[in-house]
Design an enzyme around this catalytic site. Structure first.
Site, PDB file in Angstrom:
ATOM      1  N   MET A   1      58.833  -6.696  82.411  1.00  0.00           N
ATOM      2  CA  MET A   1      57.918  -5.707  82.969  1.00  0.00           C
ATOM      3  C   MET A   1      58.699  -4.630  83.719  1.00  0.00           C
ATOM      4  O   MET A   1      59.669  -4.933  84.406  1.00  0.00           O
ATOM      5  CB  MET A   1      56.930  -6.365  83.920  1.00  0.00           C
ATOM      6  N   CYS A   2      58.273  -3.398  83.578  1.00  0.00           N
ATOM      7  CA  CYS A   2      58.922  -2.277  84.246  1.00  0.00           C
ATOM      8  C   CYS A   2      58.300  -2.057  85.625  1.00  0.00           C
ATOM      9  O   CYS A   2      57.323  -2.696  85.995  1.00  0.00           O
ATOM     10  CB  CYS A   2      58.770  -1.014  83.403  1.00  0.00           C
ATOM     11  N   GLY A   3      58.895  -1.137  86.383  1.00  0.00           N
ATOM     12  CA  GLY A   3      58.336  -0.731  87.661  1.00  0.00           C
ATOM     13  C   GLY A   3      57.832   0.691  87.557  1.00  0.00           C
ATOM     14  O   GLY A   3      58.584   1.592  87.181  1.00  0.00           O
TER      15      GLY A   3
END
Length: 637
Positions: A1-3
């Site tokens: 998952m990205c930020g």
């Protein structure tokens, strides 16, 4: 998952861009690529978009993606289905091309509803007719949350069916306007919020089968002492498979769907090349550089090797190790360099329980045989009754990690079941069983520095125990417990972690389900499991995602694959669980039959043990606390 991060601000209010870029937890979620875009949305309002990317598929792409005329997208998720995406394509680009064709919020909602997989996104779009549209959506399948659209001054909320506020069971769609603003903004705000429930949003959430068992449905009775004999329990499962076709078919269909779910979650990521082929060459038995060079030359058909000045020189643009070009890789004196080639692409949170062991067995079926798989097994330090004094304990911190006393202090239930489950897995696979051993001082240090803020807004003793256990396990730092390098320190660098979450909620795996069944029978347990899966996103998944992503890794959950959830939802409860049977048989019955079919005979009859008890983090803290109590260790930070 990205930020990903979206900030509206007025011209006179400056934001600390450097702080967000370098010091926020968002960067931990996306360590590979980052970017920042700012756009003017009115004469005195600005929009800042920040993206921190964990690169897992296609070409590495900075976020936000977009252009000045059509809009910008921040994407935090995975597309496992719903859109055709070639192996070399980036899903962010594919989704962006779909979204810029949408002219109305309803079009965007219907586009996102096609996505199979977990996701969050922020999309800013500009039209001549519609000055600005911003959207935010959170979905951890199969549970949906909501969408916001509009300008900074006025936003419209489109709730998904059954969506609840994080940490609660309160339906968003039933929230009053005044409460809506308070739920979204803890402080006062000038933004006006409206809710539109008229837009019909499709959902992957299946309608649970509420069928009660037929009057003539019964399973063979059990000897009250059957739980004293693992062999007797295993024979009972064998008997069910042989005599009840409907149970055998259900177990095998579940296995097929789970295997597909594991496969798609094991391949949407960049793969290191040739690393296990080095292991197969038996390099650990080479005594001289020339012998090692000959062995590697046989494996890679090396011709014209060049020297690498540093380890980093061996990395291509995709972060893959090119052993063919590496003279450094041919040196017995540089075995540490070679160990980097033995890193796995996939890791598994591995307690040795039925959920994680089935995931491991299925991963072995679908992941190429020349790849290793990391098994992350966490344990918290326990003091023996006749152990050393506290003064002596400090000295022990400097003793080698494989010291006999230290091993005994980490001999927790999940460690023992982990090794027992490992013995049932494919012996031809290279499994890296990583003993993640956590001392009390480490727990206190990192709970305050990292974990407490990630668990927020949840604050119970249960959230603290699970959050800390998962955080240390996902970090992947420990010692190897098996293989020729047993006892050596090891760190898993796998970007993808497969997790067994979601099985207990769907298959009546918790002890509270037995209490419900005793009090309310079949109707009660059907209603309870329906509630469990409805609230799993707000109750568990947001927390677990934040915890694991803090290490720049992504959690992937096969039991919450849309097709798996849909199938389990279609089965009547009596084919999934029968709580009239004792522990180790009745709960998650269909999964136990599936484990038996995989040859996991010992694991198939292992009773459920929660991670806080199996890892013994619960014993490290105040043993008199209740799981639902507010955890003062979290609120103090």
């Amino acid at each position: 998952m990205c930020g990903i991060c979206c900030i509206f601000c007025q011209a006179e209010h400056e934001i600390n861009i450097d702080h967000i870029r370098r010091k926020s937890a968002l960067q931990n979620r996306g360590p590979d690529l980052s970017d920042h875009h700012v756009t003017s949305i009115s004469h005195d309002n600005f929009l800042h978009l920040f993206g921190f990317v964990l690169h897992l598929r296609g070409t590495g792409t900075k976020q936000p993606v977009g252009n000045e005329n059509k809009g910008h997208l921040l994407w935090n998720g995975e597309i496992f289905g719903g859109f055709e995406i070639d192996d070399d394509k980036n899903d962010t680009h594919v989704l962006f091309e779909q979204l810029i064709q949408c002219l109305e919020p309803s079009h965007i909602i219907s586009t996102l509803a096609k996505v199979q997989g977990p996701w969050t996104f922020i999309f800013w779009q500009e039209f001549s007719e519609v000055p600005a549209i911003g959207l935010f959506c959170l979905q951890f399948p199969p549970v949906e949350s909501s969408m916001l659209t509009g300008t900074p001054e006025c936003m419209t909320l489109y709730p998904w069916p059954g969506a609840v506020w994080p940490g609660t069971s309160a339906l968003i769609s039933l929230t009053s306007v005044d409460d809506l603003i308070r739920c979204l903004y803890s402080n006062s705000t000038y933004i006006k919020i409206y809710m539109d429930t008229s837009v019909k949003i499709s959902t992957w959430m299946p309608k649970l089968n509420t069928e009660l068992p037929p009057c003539d449905w019964s399973l063979p009775s059990c000897d009250p002492n059957i739980t004293n004999s693992e062999e007797s329990m295993t024979e009972y499962l064998q008997n069910l498979i042989e005599k009840y076709d409907v149970l055998a078919k259900a177990a095998n269909q579940l296995l097929n769907l789970l295997q597909s779910a594991v496969k798609i979650r094991s391949f949407n990521l960049p793969r290191r090349r040739n690393h296990y082929r080095v292991h197969q060459a038996n390099i650990e038995h080479c005594n001289t550089d020339s012998e090692l060079a000959d062995r590697l030359a046989d494996v890679f058909a090396i011709d014209g090797i060049k020297d690498c000045k540093t380890d980093n020189d061996c990395n291509s643009a995709q972060g893959l190790i090119n052993t063919e070009d590496c003279e450094n890789c041919r040196s017995v004196s540089n075995m540490d360099h070679l160990e980097g080639m033995l890193q796995s692409n996939v890791a598994i949170l591995f307690s040795g329980g039925i959920d994680s062991t089935i995931i491991a067995a299925l991963a072995d079926r679908v992941i190429p045989p020349d790849e290793s798989i990391d098994l992350l097994n966490v344990a918290f330090e326990q003091q023996t009754k006749n152990g050393p004094s506290k003064k002596k304990d400090k000295k022990l911190q400097h003793v080698e990690r494989n010291d006999e006393l230290r091993e005994k202090n980490f001999d927790v239930p999940d460690r023992l079941t982990g090794y027992r489950a490992l013995s049932e897995l494919n012996p031809k696979r290279k499994w890296n069983f990583i003993e993640v051993n956590v001392t009390h001082s480490e727990l206190q240090e990192f709970r305050g520095q990292r974990v407490s803020s990630l668990i927020y807004p949840l604050n119970s003793v249960l959230d603290d125990s699970i959050g800390c256990a998962v955080w240390f396990a996902a970090r992947g730092e420990g010692i190897l417990g098996n293989g020729p390098n047993k006892g050596k320190t090891f760190k898993s660098n796998a970007k993808v972690i497969l997790c067994g979450m979601g099985a207990d909620e769907q298959l009546a795996g918790y002890s509270r389900h037995r209490s419900t069944f005793r009090e309310k029978g079949w109707p009660g347990i059907i209603k309870e499991t329906d509630l469990e899966i409805t609230r799993i996103s707000a109750r568990n998944l947001g927390r677990d995602d934040r915890i694991i992503a803090d290490h720049g890794k992504e959690s992937r959950i096969p039991f919450l694959d849309e097709h798996v959830v849909s199938y389990l939802g279609s089965l009547p409860m009596h084919l999934k669980a029968d709580l009239r049977l004792p522990r180790g048989l009745g709960e998650k019955l269909v999964l136990r039959l599936a484990a038996y079919e995989l040859g996991l005979y010992s694991t198939a009859v292992l009773p459920k043990r929660a991670i806080q008890f199996g890892s013994r983090i619960a014993k490290m803290e105040n043993s008199k606390e209740k799981a639902s109590d507010i955890c003062t260790r979290l609120t103090d930070h």
